[in-house]
Design an enzyme around this catalytic site. Structure first.
Site, PDB file in Angstrom:
ATOM      1  N   HIS A 130       9.765  -6.652  84.544  1.00 59.37           N
ATOM      2  CA  HIS A 130      10.217  -7.545  84.192  1.00 59.37           C
ATOM      3  C   HIS A 130       9.216  -8.996  84.572  1.00 59.37           C
ATOM      4  O   HIS A 130       8.498  -8.831  85.672  1.00 59.37           O
ATOM      5  CB  HIS A 130      11.570  -7.971  84.766  1.00 59.37           C
ATOM      6  CG  HIS A 130      12.597  -9.046  84.417  1.00 59.37           C
ATOM      7  ND1 HIS A 130      12.351 -10.398  84.624  1.00 59.37           N
ATOM      8  CD2 HIS A 130      13.764  -8.947  83.384  1.00 59.37           C
ATOM      9  CE1 HIS A 130      13.108 -11.130  84.117  1.00 59.37           C
ATOM     10  NE2 HIS A 130      13.863 -10.233  83.169  1.00 59.37           N
ATOM     11  N   ASP A 207      11.819  -3.725  92.859  1.00 58.69           N
ATOM     12  CA  ASP A 207      12.875  -4.362  91.859  1.00 58.69           C
ATOM     13  C   ASP A 207      14.050  -3.540  91.619  1.00 58.69           C
ATOM     14  O   ASP A 207      13.838  -2.711  90.714  1.00 58.69           O
ATOM     15  CB  ASP A 207      12.301  -5.172  90.491  1.00 58.69           C
ATOM     16  CG  ASP A 207      13.163  -5.704  89.855  1.00 58.69           C
ATOM     17  OD1 ASP A 207      14.400  -5.942  90.107  1.00 58.69           O
ATOM     18  OD2 ASP A 207      12.692  -6.502  88.916  1.00 58.69           O
ATOM     19  N   GLN A 210      18.203  -3.239  88.032  1.00 60.36           N
ATOM     20  CA  GLN A 210      18.870  -2.308  86.961  1.00 60.36           C
ATOM     21  C   GLN A 210      19.015  -0.854  87.865  1.00 60.36           C
ATOM     22  O   GLN A 210      19.711  -0.128  87.020  1.00 60.36           O
ATOM     23  CB  GLN A 210      17.870  -2.010  85.961  1.00 60.36           C
ATOM     24  CG  GLN A 210      17.440  -3.139  85.026  1.00 60.36           C
ATOM     25  CD  GLN A 210      18.581  -3.880  84.393  1.00 60.36           C
ATOM     26  OE1 GLN A 210      19.626  -3.188  83.958  1.00 60.36           O
ATOM     27  NE2 GLN A 210      18.432  -4.992  83.935  1.00 60.36           N
ATOM     28  N   LYS A 233      24.652  -8.566  87.438  1.00 56.05           N
ATOM     29  CA  LYS A 233      24.447  -7.316  86.621  1.00 56.05           C
ATOM     30  C   LYS A 233      25.309  -6.342  87.207  1.00 56.05           C
ATOM     31  O   LYS A 233      25.415  -5.448  86.675  1.00 56.05           O
ATOM     32  CB  LYS A 233      22.883  -6.849  86.654  1.00 56.05           C
ATOM     33  CG  LYS A 233      21.974  -7.904  86.087  1.00 56.05           C
ATOM     34  CD  LYS A 233      20.682  -7.410  85.929  1.00 56.05           C
ATOM     35  CE  LYS A 233      19.632  -8.433  85.439  1.00 56.05           C
ATOM     36  NZ  LYS A 233      19.850  -8.731  84.067  1.00 56.05           N
ATOM     37  N   CYS A 373      12.046 -10.249  78.272  1.00 59.32           N
ATOM     38  CA  CYS A 373      11.216 -10.740  79.610  1.00 59.32           C
ATOM     39  C   CYS A 373      10.607  -9.391  80.040  1.00 59.32           C
ATOM     40  O   CYS A 373      10.146  -9.261  81.302  1.00 59.32           O
ATOM     41  CB  CYS A 373      12.131 -11.127  80.881  1.00 59.32           C
ATOM     42  SG  CYS A 373      13.007 -12.722  80.626  1.00 59.32           S
TER      43      CYS A 373
END
Length: 415
Positions: A130, A207, A210, A233, A373
């Site tokens: 991202h 990261d 997700q 999220k 992104c």
């Protein structure tokens, strides 16, 4: 279908899923990788905070301030337990995962040895990141003279680690990568990357935006040094993110922002800083948002992250199979449910993804279109953009069927 949750019961907790839009069409929400919907339990927690406990935290001695502080710090306890952090003081609240990643990049640029990133060091990322995990490292490299390296992608949407020893070298100071791709759903091989990073003494930043909302997550098991994720999220509010960092690193590294609460003492000549996590939480924090995130953690924990992961795997497997039936449709990324998350990006013949998304919206189906992104991924595969459908704990096989039927309508519309 084995592994599915009782979505009929779960969906009753999400008021927006009952919406009827566009001439009586019921909403089919398939944009969960961008943001999830919020259950009543989270909405009620936010309302209760503002109606009964609203005050600034930490310094007040009146009842409301003490209640607000207890709720805010209680949310930190919940998040720490949710990701199995060794200490609650390793959980830093930010406004989103982007700020969390920028916080780390700036700390490393300002740090003393042995953590400082400078012209003699390298930074390793991947081509599937991202933008939030690309741009901060580009900025750091530009400011410091460090060299930025990255892993490429295979034709089937996996990381190409064939040159891992050339990307992560003895000069590498930090390795930052996504656990699950937001555009392709690819689940990356953490163990192999972390092993190589540890061999050369590099810090590891993950990261997990997700990942944390979709699967059981353990910061100790993953063996990273920093982990970033975001609340909106995972059924929580917008405006709240998390950075988890190892205690000894948070103690040694300099603060990112200066202001109230992050200080120990201040004079006109110099200041000393509070210990972590407050060292990195300057000013009035996102109090209500943290309370909402705590409620979201309670909600997800009550269902069980293992059950949520199993549900999403079953839905994703079904979606991959059904999408394979659509003529001229090409999935960008893994074409099976193995080692992939619940976001599926695709192109449909020569129809532009924005046109696909608009026609689907007319059918009540909400998807995401664009480069998500993650423009380097689109450049890698020679496409301007994709349509992305992404699923969550309340997604159903019927919604997958609606998507496939909607895509057939798109094909007919553009003839």
């Amino acid at each position: 279908m084995p592994g599915l949750l009782d979505t009929e019961a779960i969906r009753k907790d999400f008021p927006v899923l009952d919406r009827v839009i566009h001439d009586g069409k019921k909403l089919v929400y398939l944009d969960n990788a961008a943001t999830s919907q919020k259950p009543r339990q989270v909405l009620d927690a936010l309302n209760d905070y503002y109606e009964r406990h609203n005050a600034n935290v930490h310094r007040g001695v009146h009842v409301l301030a003490e209640e607000a502080t207890a709720l805010y710090e209680g949310a930190r306890d919940k998040v720490a337990a949710f990701v199995n952090a060794p200490s609650r003081d390793e959980v830093i609240f930010t406004k989103n995962a982007s700020e969390s990643l920028n916080l780390v990049a700036n700390m490393l640029g300002w740090a003393d040895e042995p953590y400082r990133v400078d012209q003699n060091t390298e930074i390793a990322i991947t081509e599937m990141e991202h933008h939030s995990n690309i741009v901060p490292w580009q900025l750091l490299a530009q400011r410091t003279g460090a060299k930025l390296r990255w892993f490429g992608l295979t034709d089937d949407g996996r990381l190409d680690l064939s040159n891992i020893d050339e990307v992560i070298t003895e000069r590498t100071k930090v390795v930052s990568f996504t656990l699950v791709s937001n555009i392709m759903g690819t689940v990356n091989p953490v163990e192999e990357i972390v092993r190589r990073a540890q061999e050369v003494g590099a810090l590891v930043v993950v990261d997990a935006s997700q990942a944390v909302p979709h699967m059981p997550f353990d910061v100790q098991a993953i063996q990273a040094d920093f982990v970033a994720f975001t609340g909106h999220k995972m059924c929580g509010p917008t405006g709240i993110g998390v950075l988890w960092g190892r205690q000894e690193l948070l103690e040694d590294l300099p603060p990112f922002l200066g202001g109230g609460e992050m200080i120990e003492t201040v004079s006109m000549h110099s200041s000393t800083y509070a210990p972590a996590p407050h060292k990195f939480e300057a000013g009035t924090p996102p109090i209500a948002q943290a309370v909402g995130l705590g409620a979201a953690v309670d909600y997800l924990s009550g269902i069980g992250m293992d059950k949520i992961a199993a549900h999403e795997h079953a839905i994703t497997e079904y979606a991959v199979q059904r999408l394979a039936e659509v003529p001229d449709l090409r999935i960008i990324g893994p074409t099976t449910a193995e080692d992939r998350g619940a976001a599926i990006s695709f192109v449909l013949g020569d129809i532009h993804p924005h046109d696909v998304g608009q026609v689907l919206d007319e059918q009540g189906i909400a998807v995401r279109v664009g480069h998500h992104c993650a423009r380097p991924v689109c450049l890698r595969y020679g496409i301007p953009a994709t349509t992305r459908a992404s699923f969550y704990l309340y997604s159903t096989p019927a919604e997958v069927d609606a998507l496939v039927e909607g895509l057939e309508h798109v094909r007919n519309f553009f003839g």
